[in-house]
Design a protein around this motif. Sequence first.
Motif, PDB file in Angstrom:
ATOM      1  N   ASP A   1       0.876  -1.171   0.000  1.00 50.15           N
ATOM      2  CA  ASP A   1       0.000   0.000   0.000  1.00 50.15           C
ATOM      3  C   ASP A   1       0.911   1.218   0.000  1.00 50.15           C
ATOM      4  N   CYS A   2       0.946   1.918  -1.123  1.00 50.40           N
ATOM      5  CA  CYS A   2       1.816   3.090  -1.276  1.00 50.40           C
ATOM      6  C   CYS A   2       0.948   4.337  -1.239  1.00 50.40           C
ATOM      7  N   SER A   3       1.155   5.191  -0.239  1.00 44.27           N
ATOM      8  CA  SER A   3       0.376   6.425  -0.078  1.00 44.27           C
ATOM      9  C   SER A   3       1.272   7.612  -0.391  1.00 44.27           C
ATOM     10  N   ILE A   4       0.899   8.384  -1.409  1.00 45.35           N
ATOM     11  CA  ILE A   4       1.688   9.544  -1.815  1.00 45.35           C
ATOM     12  C   ILE A   4       0.768  10.725  -2.098  1.00 45.35           C
ATOM     13  N   GLN A   5       1.364  11.916  -2.072  1.00 49.29           N
ATOM     14  CA  GLN A   5       0.608  13.147  -2.307  1.00 49.29           C
ATOM     15  C   GLN A   5       1.323  13.980  -3.368  1.00 49.29           C
ATOM     16  N   ARG A   6       0.562  14.487  -4.318  1.00 45.02           N
ATOM     17  CA  ARG A   6       1.123  15.353  -5.353  1.00 45.02           C
ATOM     18  C   ARG A   6       1.110  16.790  -4.860  1.00 45.02           C
ATOM     19  N   LEU A   7       2.289  17.386  -4.794  1.00 42.93           N
ATOM     20  CA  LEU A   7       2.416  18.771  -4.379  1.00 42.93           C
ATOM     21  C   LEU A   7       2.187  19.684  -5.581  1.00 42.93           C
ATOM     22  N   PRO A   8       1.890  20.975  -5.366  1.00 40.10           N
ATOM     23  CA  PRO A   8       1.661  21.890  -6.490  1.00 40.10           C
ATOM     24  C   PRO A   8       2.846  21.919  -7.449  1.00 40.10           C
ATOM     25  N   ALA A   9       2.539  21.985  -8.746  1.00 42.23           N
ATOM     26  CA  ALA A   9       3.579  21.979  -9.767  1.00 42.23           C
ATOM     27  C   ALA A   9       4.352  23.296  -9.753  1.00 42.23           C
ATOM     28  N   ASN A  10       5.600  23.231 -10.183  1.00 38.19           N
ATOM     29  CA  ASN A  10       6.415  24.437 -10.282  1.00 38.19           C
ATOM     30  C   ASN A  10       6.134  25.153 -11.596  1.00 38.19           C
ATOM     31  N   ASP A  11       6.928  26.185 -11.895  1.00 36.08           N
ATOM     32  CA  ASP A  11       6.689  26.976 -13.099  1.00 36.08           C
ATOM     33  C   ASP A  11       6.837  26.167 -14.381  1.00 36.08           C
ATOM     34  N   SER A  12       7.652  25.141 -14.351  1.00 37.15           N
ATOM     35  CA  SER A  12       7.856  24.311 -15.544  1.00 37.15           C
ATOM     36  C   SER A  12       6.775  23.249 -15.711  1.00 37.15           C
ATOM     37  N   GLY A  13       5.853  23.145 -14.757  1.00 36.21           N
ATOM     38  CA  GLY A  13       4.765  22.196 -14.876  1.00 36.21           C
ATOM     39  C   GLY A  13       5.000  20.866 -14.192  1.00 36.21           C
ATOM     40  N   TYR A  14       6.190  20.664 -13.607  1.00 35.42           N
ATOM     41  CA  TYR A  14       6.500  19.405 -12.933  1.00 35.42           C
ATOM     42  C   TYR A  14       6.217  19.533 -11.438  1.00 35.42           C
ATOM     43  N   ALA A  15       5.771  18.421 -10.850  1.00 37.39           N
ATOM     44  CA  ALA A  15       5.419  18.417  -9.433  1.00 37.39           C
ATOM     45  C   ALA A  15       6.246  17.381  -8.690  1.00 37.39           C
ATOM     46  N   GLU A  16       6.377  17.596  -7.394  1.00 36.83           N
ATOM     47  CA  GLU A  16       6.996  16.615  -6.502  1.00 36.83           C
ATOM     48  C   GLU A  16       5.895  15.748  -5.899  1.00 36.83           C
ATOM     49  N   TRP A  17       6.182  14.456  -5.746  1.00 33.06           N
ATOM     50  CA  TRP A  17       5.267  13.535  -5.084  1.00 33.06           C
ATOM     51  C   TRP A  17       5.890  13.130  -3.755  1.00 33.06           C
ATOM     52  N   ARG A  18       5.193  13.442  -2.668  1.00 32.39           N
ATOM     53  CA  ARG A  18       5.699  13.183  -1.322  1.00 32.39           C
ATOM     54  C   ARG A  18       5.186  11.845  -0.807  1.00 32.39           C
ATOM     55  N   LEU A  19       6.080  11.055  -0.247  1.00 33.98           N
ATOM     56  CA  LEU A  19       5.703   9.770   0.323  1.00 33.98           C
ATOM     57  C   LEU A  19       5.082   9.966   1.686  1.00 33.98           C
ATOM     58  N   LEU A  20       3.867   9.457   1.863  1.00 33.80           N
ATOM     59  CA  LEU A  20       3.168   9.546   3.152  1.00 33.80           C
ATOM     60  C   LEU A  20       3.219   8.232   3.937  1.00 33.80           C
ATOM     61  N   GLY A  21       3.373   7.136   3.229  1.00 34.23           N
ATOM     62  CA  GLY A  21       3.429   5.837   3.906  1.00 34.23           C
ATOM     63  C   GLY A  21       3.599   4.717   2.898  1.00 34.23           C
ATOM     64  N   LEU A  22       4.366   3.696   3.278  1.00 33.08           N
ATOM     65  CA  LEU A  22       4.555   2.524   2.428  1.00 33.08           C
ATOM     66  C   LEU A  22       4.499   1.276   3.297  1.00 33.08           C
ATOM     67  N   LYS A  23       3.508   0.442   3.037  1.00 32.14           N
ATOM     68  CA  LYS A  23       3.333  -0.805   3.761  1.00 32.14           C
ATOM     69  C   LYS A  23       3.644  -1.961   2.828  1.00 32.14           C
ATOM     70  N   LEU A  24       4.500  -2.859   3.271  1.00 35.08           N
ATOM     71  CA  LEU A  24       4.875  -4.043   2.494  1.00 35.08           C
ATOM     72  C   LEU A  24       4.715  -5.280   3.374  1.00 35.08           C
ATOM     73  N   GLU A  25       4.010  -6.278   2.875  1.00 37.48           N
ATOM     74  CA  GLU A  25       3.775  -7.494   3.618  1.00 37.48           C
ATOM     75  C   GLU A  25       3.864  -8.694   2.681  1.00 37.48           C
ATOM     76  N   LYS A  26       4.596  -9.709   3.096  1.00 35.19           N
ATOM     77  CA  LYS A  26       4.743 -10.889   2.245  1.00 35.19           C
ATOM     78  C   LYS A  26       3.384 -11.569   2.059  1.00 35.19           C
ATOM     79  N   ALA A  27       3.074 -11.889   0.820  1.00 33.51           N
ATOM     80  CA  ALA A  27       1.803 -12.527   0.512  1.00 33.51           C
ATOM     81  C   ALA A  27       1.717 -13.881   1.191  1.00 33.51           C
ATOM     82  N   GLY A  28       0.561 -14.145   1.803  1.00 39.39           N
ATOM     83  CA  GLY A  28       0.362 -15.408   2.499  1.00 39.39           C
ATOM     84  C   GLY A  28       0.761 -15.376   3.954  1.00 39.39           C
ATOM     85  N   SER A  29       1.350 -14.254   4.413  1.00 34.93           N
ATOM     86  CA  SER A  29       1.764 -14.176   5.817  1.00 34.93           C
ATOM     87  C   SER A  29       0.631 -13.634   6.677  1.00 34.93           C
TER      88      SER A  29
END
Length: 250
Positions: A222-250
């Motif tokens: 489960d990857c939770s990210i947020q898109r921040l406002p774009a800069n003058d060139s139109g590109y935006a930063e994506w900030r990581l809010l949380g990353l959950k990783l769990e082995k399947a079947g566990s």
Amino acid sequence: MEFLRFLAFVAAWGFMWRWVVKNRGSWNLFIGNLIGAVGGFIVGVVVLSITLSLFPSAHKTEQQQPERAATSEARPAVTKVEPAPVLIPPSESAPAVASDNLPVFVASAAQNQPSPPDSALLPNFSKRLTASVSEKKVEETVGANFVALRKAIGSDPNGDKAILASVMCLPFIQGAMRFPAAAVVTPQAKTNSTRFKDQTYTISNTVTARNMLGDDELYRFDCSIQRLPANDSGYAEWRLLGLKLEKAGS
């Protein structure tokens, strides 16, 4: 007919994705899957456009029939006066109302545990992850396919960017792995995502990663990210809010 168009779109996307991965040549699996996902999406959009042009919607035909009947009448008809439609100003449009109904993202505690040799995850990977990733950096890595994806999604700051979020999650997922180049996200026809307020998304899927024993393990993420406002060139930063990783079947 609308359902058949959707099936054609999904089939074209999945076929193109699979074809690119199988014929990726010297590319590694991650780049092959990323380019396959973007390229398949573009092909799916093209197929959808073709089906729309060849098989127009039924309501358009129904609208044309009354117009033909009106022009064929020889005698003047009595004009029916109807109230003028109520126009909704841009500030009260449907997207703005819908965005107000989105839930608020609530961050949970970060994972913080050791990683045995049979695990594909770095020990305490939450502390090793970068805080944000720029769209410009991903574009320099992927190239024209990422440019086409950003163009297809559009520049509306309130628009749904779940597909773009699924691509931007990949660098964070790779950063949690012992062998980033061997990590392969499971291809799927539709992005499994949850949208929150303020351009925040949680992308859920599975990824195959290699452990120190040389075995490939399947993990749910489960990857939770947020898109921040774009800069003058139109590109935006994506900030990581949380990353959950769990082995399947566990």
